[in-house]
Design a protein around this motif. Sequence first.
Motif, PDB file in Angstrom:
ATOM      1  N   ASP A  53       1.468 119.467  68.966  1.00 41.83           N
ATOM      2  CA  ASP A  53       2.281 120.624  68.597  1.00 41.83           C
ATOM      3  C   ASP A  53       2.641 121.437  69.836  1.00 41.83           C
ATOM      4  O   ASP A  53       3.784 121.881  69.995  1.00 41.83           O
ATOM      5  N   ARG A  56       5.225 119.491  71.895  1.00 40.45           N
ATOM      6  CA  ARG A  56       6.564 119.549  71.287  1.00 40.45           C
ATOM      7  C   ARG A  56       7.257 120.875  71.571  1.00 40.45           C
ATOM      8  O   ARG A  56       8.477 120.944  71.632  1.00 40.45           O
ATOM      9  N   ARG A  57       6.478 121.964  71.717  1.00 40.05           N
ATOM     10  CA  ARG A  57       7.051 123.284  71.958  1.00 40.05           C
ATOM     11  C   ARG A  57       7.292 123.569  73.428  1.00 40.05           C
ATOM     12  O   ARG A  57       7.551 124.706  73.788  1.00 40.05           O
ATOM     13  N   GLY A  58       7.214 122.565  74.294  1.00 41.19           N
ATOM     14  CA  GLY A  58       7.516 122.758  75.704  1.00 41.19           C
ATOM     15  C   GLY A  58       6.355 122.498  76.629  1.00 41.19           C
ATOM     16  O   GLY A  58       6.499 122.625  77.852  1.00 41.19           O
TER      17      GLY A  58
END
Length: 144
Positions: A53, A56-58
């Motif tokens: 997670d 995926r958010r950077g």
Amino acid sequence: MDAVFELFHSLVNVFWSLLDVVVAFVKVILPWLPLLAWIAFWSLAVNWVKTFDILRRGGFIGVLLLMFVAVIVWGAVAPPIDGAHTIFGLTVSNYAGKFIYVTMLTCITLLCGSVQMSGTFGNLIDFSDEDEAADEHGHGAHAH
């Protein structure tokens, strides 16, 4: 009495043979121990649901920067003795070789996460207590 002596002698031979097998196994496994420890850590000690997670958010940008720093530092600190690496029969320069090694370790790490998230480990890994402990302290419902 002679049969008892032969039995004892045979048991001693079995013991020494088993000891030889264990020593041979240790000699084979010892050079691979750091890689096995790397795989065990990333497979069993990391909660990959949360990690993916974050990636995926950077978070992948941070991983790429850490890879870059690892290549630069490792290449400067430990250059190969002959000035080049031989990888899969190819001769590559110091920094290219370090880049290949770091990329391979990163790919192994991500594969460990994929295997964990696929459910292959079953009940061996359970991170649910970690989430419940955070909720009990009141940190799960609001941000600071």
